[in-house]
Design a protein around this motif. Structure first.
Motif, PDB file in Angstrom:
ATOM      1  N   UNK A 180       0.806  -1.209   0.000  1.00  0.00           N
ATOM      2  CA  UNK A 180       0.000   0.000   0.000  1.00  0.00           C
ATOM      3  C   UNK A 180       0.840   1.260   0.000  1.00  0.00           C
ATOM      4  N   UNK A 181       0.177   2.405  -0.086  1.00  0.00           N
ATOM      5  CA  UNK A 181       0.851   3.693  -0.114  1.00  0.00           C
ATOM      6  C   UNK A 181       1.228   4.112  -1.523  1.00  0.00           C
ATOM      7  N   UNK A 182       1.500   5.401  -1.674  1.00  0.00           N
ATOM      8  CA  UNK A 182       1.889   5.965  -2.967  1.00  0.00           C
ATOM      9  C   UNK A 182       3.383   6.234  -2.955  1.00  0.00           C
ATOM     10  N   UNK A 183       4.079   5.657  -3.927  1.00  0.00           N
ATOM     11  CA  UNK A 183       5.532   5.807  -4.016  1.00  0.00           C
ATOM     12  C   UNK A 183       5.852   7.174  -4.604  1.00  0.00           C
ATOM     13  N   UNK A 184       6.498   8.030  -3.814  1.00  0.00           N
ATOM     14  CA  UNK A 184       6.737   9.422  -4.199  1.00  0.00           C
ATOM     15  C   UNK A 184       7.748   9.542  -5.322  1.00  0.00           C
ATOM     16  N   UNK A 185       7.420  10.364  -6.344  1.00  0.00           N
ATOM     17  CA  UNK A 185       8.333  10.695  -7.444  1.00  0.00           C
ATOM     18  C   UNK A 185       8.138  12.168  -7.790  1.00  0.00           C
ATOM     19  N   UNK A 186       9.108  12.726  -8.524  1.00  0.00           N
ATOM     20  CA  UNK A 186       8.976  14.073  -9.069  1.00  0.00           C
ATOM     21  C   UNK A 186       8.623  13.945 -10.548  1.00  0.00           C
ATOM     22  N   UNK A 187       7.527  14.542 -10.925  1.00  0.00           N
ATOM     23  CA  UNK A 187       6.994  14.372 -12.275  1.00  0.00           C
ATOM     24  C   UNK A 187       7.119  15.675 -13.074  1.00  0.00           C
ATOM     25  N   UNK A 188       7.468  15.537 -14.338  1.00  0.00           N
ATOM     26  CA  UNK A 188       7.562  16.659 -15.252  1.00  0.00           C
ATOM     27  C   UNK A 188       6.430  16.569 -16.268  1.00  0.00           C
ATOM     28  N   UNK A 209      17.844  16.488 -17.471  1.00  0.00           N
ATOM     29  CA  UNK A 209      17.546  16.201 -16.068  1.00  0.00           C
ATOM     30  C   UNK A 209      18.408  15.055 -15.554  1.00  0.00           C
ATOM     31  N   UNK A 210      18.572  14.009 -16.385  1.00  0.00           N
ATOM     32  CA  UNK A 210      19.357  12.846 -15.969  1.00  0.00           C
ATOM     33  C   UNK A 210      20.816  13.205 -15.727  1.00  0.00           C
ATOM     34  N   UNK A 211      21.395  13.994 -16.636  1.00  0.00           N
ATOM     35  CA  UNK A 211      22.817  14.322 -16.533  1.00  0.00           C
ATOM     36  C   UNK A 211      23.094  15.362 -15.448  1.00  0.00           C
ATOM     37  N   UNK A 212      22.085  16.128 -15.080  1.00  0.00           N
ATOM     38  CA  UNK A 212      22.306  17.187 -14.081  1.00  0.00           C
ATOM     39  C   UNK A 212      22.179  16.677 -12.661  1.00  0.00           C
ATOM     40  N   UNK A 213      21.504  15.587 -12.449  1.00  0.00           N
ATOM     41  CA  UNK A 213      21.259  15.089 -11.094  1.00  0.00           C
ATOM     42  C   UNK A 213      22.417  14.221 -10.615  1.00  0.00           C
ATOM     43  N   UNK A 214      23.596  14.835 -10.470  1.00  0.00           N
ATOM     44  CA  UNK A 214      24.750  14.102  -9.955  1.00  0.00           C
ATOM     45  C   UNK A 214      25.800  15.093  -9.484  1.00  0.00           C
ATOM     46  N   UNK A 215      26.688  14.605  -8.625  1.00  0.00           N
ATOM     47  CA  UNK A 215      27.850  15.367  -8.186  1.00  0.00           C
ATOM     48  C   UNK A 215      29.058  14.924  -8.987  1.00  0.00           C
ATOM     49  N   UNK A 234      25.673  18.833  -7.904  1.00  0.00           N
ATOM     50  CA  UNK A 234      24.581  18.887  -8.860  1.00  0.00           C
ATOM     51  C   UNK A 234      23.350  18.095  -8.471  1.00  0.00           C
ATOM     52  N   UNK A 235      23.379  17.416  -7.343  1.00  0.00           N
ATOM     53  CA  UNK A 235      22.214  16.626  -6.926  1.00  0.00           C
ATOM     54  C   UNK A 235      21.041  17.552  -6.597  1.00  0.00           C
ATOM     55  N   UNK A 236      19.883  17.229  -7.147  1.00  0.00           N
ATOM     56  CA  UNK A 236      18.701  18.051  -6.891  1.00  0.00           C
ATOM     57  C   UNK A 236      18.121  17.693  -5.533  1.00  0.00           C
ATOM     58  N   UNK A 237      17.585  18.699  -4.856  1.00  0.00           N
ATOM     59  CA  UNK A 237      17.027  18.497  -3.526  1.00  0.00           C
ATOM     60  C   UNK A 237      15.575  18.925  -3.420  1.00  0.00           C
ATOM     61  N   UNK A 238      15.068  19.585  -4.434  1.00  0.00           N
ATOM     62  CA  UNK A 238      13.699  20.083  -4.355  1.00  0.00           C
ATOM     63  C   UNK A 238      13.137  20.241  -5.755  1.00  0.00           C
ATOM     64  N   UNK A 239      11.851  20.564  -5.815  1.00  0.00           N
ATOM     65  CA  UNK A 239      11.193  20.814  -7.103  1.00  0.00           C
ATOM     66  C   UNK A 239      11.822  22.017  -7.792  1.00  0.00           C
ATOM     67  N   UNK A 240      12.202  23.027  -7.015  1.00  0.00           N
ATOM     68  CA  UNK A 240      12.814  24.219  -7.596  1.00  0.00           C
ATOM     69  C   UNK A 240      14.141  23.901  -8.264  1.00  0.00           C
ATOM     70  N   UNK A 241      14.943  22.996  -7.669  1.00  0.00           N
ATOM     71  CA  UNK A 241      16.212  22.605  -8.283  1.00  0.00           C
ATOM     72  C   UNK A 241      15.999  21.963  -9.642  1.00  0.00           C
TER      73      UNK A 241
END
Length: 626
Positions: A180-188, A209-215, A234-241
């Motif tokens: 059960x429960x909803x698995x959280x994701x960030x959607x575009x 998005x894929x290439x930017x989400x890394x250190x 470069x790791x994203x931490x929020x919707x704004x990032x």
């Protein structure tokens, strides 16, 4: 043999204090073993099995079968000592089970499977997982997450990132299954008109998005004797990032993700859902124990960790609420076993008292029952075996004490004859150790071989293999250890107690109850002796009827155990949607909750989040009776 038994009895009579000391030590050790022994309702009859679960989201069953399941099955062909390889494939999920021969060690099987799994060529985004070692009886605890402020998405996030890691650290816990429960994701949500305006494609957005989400790691710069590490964050931490990620540079003007898409929190497509009572969307956790662990000890650690989570770690409005606890089943099993054992001890004691008509002989015989059971518990603990309802419920107290009855009755009759011969006053002053040793030696040989014959009759059960061996061998071991303990105490403790308690005023009383049955038995013997042919015909007829009626008996060997919980399943067509299945689950819950005895109902629809419970589309409801 006579000399051996004679020396045992003579040593025990000569060293009474030592006999009482080692019996007391053995009884204490047996009691401690019983308290620390794993007690199960029924034995685990499964062989070693390794389960490989692979999720490939969004792919059809045909694709998963072709590119995942079949390559893994072929790679498992060289695995040694396996009996079969079974697989289940469905939308986005592959499950492969490798079953092994009886007695194969889990470490040996797991090493082979892991080695062969490295040779499998799978799609890039596919990562197979080998499940931890647990059996079908490994489920020991269920809980739900309750909160008045947070929805199932936030609760599942807490479950995956906080609760799961904490509970996995408890010794003996193999896995935490989540339902059960909803698995959280960030959607575009991409705007096609904005893409056309900037002359972009969805693939360019995805790659950015894929290439930017890394250190990115850099070098070390030395300055003023200090070393400074240079790296790119470069790791994203929020919707704004995510919205500020640059897709491309348009004549010196950066085109950002937020210029072409709406970034927001969302959920993965649902493959299953849990509901508790009137709640339609509940996060449920299932604690699974490693195979061979003591469930009571594991539960102590689990409950302590849950208490710590509720009081110190989780938000104040979030609580882990117990739904199912294996302790209830184990307590019920222990209570059932102890109730049966106490009933058997009392019944046997009363019967012995009726026939022997002397409290001293009854006490000597009756004390052998608990001591034999404690001896059996000690031996089971030393052998690394667990106790269950089947093994403990099958202990026959009559077989256990028959040797002690023979020994005590023989000594009592012998002393009664001596009392008649010398007179009570002289008899009470005479030494009786020699008489007891002589009589015990004569009876001990017969008792020894009678116990040996009974233990030998258990050899066919010891030779059972696979399922029947795992089911019935604990029964044979428990009874065999109890018989061995009864034999030891009969040859050591019984003569000592007889010498102490039967030292004076030994007189065989006239027993009307025994006389009554003696007359009936004697008349029956005389009648059958005069009518030999009729007796044989009747005996053969009874034997024939018994053999013929055996085919009408049931084949269920497990005793009934009602712990007050029901597990109800309802299968739906394979093509049924999750939404339609949830409607059926709600109807089932309402029907079950209409019974006054039911306190809680938990319905599971679909499959678990991690794919290790491939129930397809069916509903599980668990209710606890008040």
């Amino acid at each position: 043999m006579n000399k051996f038994i004679k020396n045992i009895i003579a040593f025990s009579l000569k060293n009474k204090a030592f006999t009482f000391i080692w019996v007391a030590i053995l009884a204490v050790a047996g009691f401690i073993s019983f308290k620390n022994m794993p007690i199960e309702a029924f034995p685990d009859v499964t062989n070693t099995q390794i389960v490989i679960i692979t999720q490939w989201n969004g792919r059809s069953a045909e694709e998963v079968e072709r590119f995942v399941t079949t390559p893994i099955e072929l790679a498992m062909s060289p695995v040694q000592k396996k009996t079969s390889v079974r697989s289940t494939t469905m939308f986005g999920l592959s499950i492969v089970k490798i079953l092994f021969d009886d007695g194969v060690d889990d470490t040996f099987a797991r090493n082979q499977v892991n080695n062969q799994l490295r040779t499998v060529s799978l799609p890039d985004e596919v990562d197979p997982e080998v499940q931890p070692p647990y059996g079908p009886t490994g489920e020991i605890f269920r809980y739900t997450l309750q909160s008045k402020k947070k929805d199932s998405r936030e609760l599942l996030t807490l479950q995956n990132w906080v609760i799961d890691r904490a509970l996995r650290g408890v010794p003996g816990v193999a896995d935490i299954n989540v339902f059960g429960g909803q698995d959280k994701v960030f959607e575009l949500s991409i705007d096609p008109r904005a893409l056309d305006k900037y002359n972009l494609t969805p693939l360019q957005v995805y790659d950015a998005v894929t290439k930017s989400n890394l250190n990115v790691g850099g070098d070390v710069i030395e300055k003023n004797g200090q070393a400074y590490v240079v790296r790119g964050i470069g790791l994203v931490k929020s919707v704004a990032d995510i919205g500020n990620i640059t897709i491309e540079n348009d004549n010196g003007n950066p085109v950002l993700v937020k210029n072409v898409a709406d970034v927001h929190e969302s959920s993965m497509p649902r493959v299953g859902q849990a509901g508790l009572n009137n709640q339609e969307d509940t996060v449920e956790g299932i604690v699974v124990m490693r195979k061979g662990e003591n469930p009571r000890e594991v539960l102590v650690g689990v409950k302590a960790k849950i208490k710590e989570l509720n009081e110190k770690i989780l938000p104040k409005d979030v609580k882990m609420v117990t739904f199912y606890d294996r302790d209830n089943l184990m307590d019920f099993t222990t209570e059932t076993v102890m109730h049966n054992l106490l009933e058997g001890i009392v019944l046997v004691t009363v019967i012995v008292l009726i026939f022997m008509a002397d409290w001293r002989t009854t006490l000597i015989v009756s004390i052998i029952i608990p001591l034999s059971l404690l001896f059996a518990f000690l031996c089971l603990k030393l052998a690394g075996m667990s106790a269950n309802l089947l093994s403990l419920g099958a202990v026959d107290f009559g077989i256990i004490i028959d040797g002690a009855v023979v020994m005590v009755e023989g000594i009592f009759v012998m002393l009664d004859h001596k009392a008649h011969k010398y007179g009570d006053e002289k008899f009470n002053k005479m030494a009786k150790a020699g008489w007891i040793k002589q009589t015990g030696t004569g009876l001990g040989k017969a008792i020894f071989f009678s116990k040996l014959i009974i233990i030998t009759s258990l050899i066919p059960i010891f030779s059972f293999q696979k399922v029947e061996g795992k089911m019935f061998s604990p029964l044979a071991f428990t009874l065999g250890f109890a018989l061995m303990g009864a034999l030891i105490f009969t040859l050591t403790l019984v003569p000592v107690l007889s010498h102490i308690l039967l030292n004076k005023n030994v007189k065989e009383k006239n027993n009307p109850f025994v006389n009554f049955w003696d007359r009936i038995v004697l008349k029956g013997f005389n009648y059958t002796f005069r009518h030999k042919k009729m007796s044989l015909i009747v005996a053969i007829s009874f034997l024939t009827i018994t053999l013929f009626s055996g085919k009408f008996l049931g084949t269920e060997f497990l005793p009934q155990l009602n712990e007050g919980s029901l597990w109800i399943t309802a299968e739906m067509p394979m093509s049924s949607s999750l939404k339609e299945s949830l409607k059926t689950a709600d109807l089932l819950k309402k029907d079950i909750m209409s019974f006054s005895e039911v306190t809680d109902v938990l319905a599971q629809t679909g499959r678990s989040n991690d794919g290790n419970r491939p129930e397809r589309i069916w509903i599980c409801a668990v209710c606890r009776q008040s």
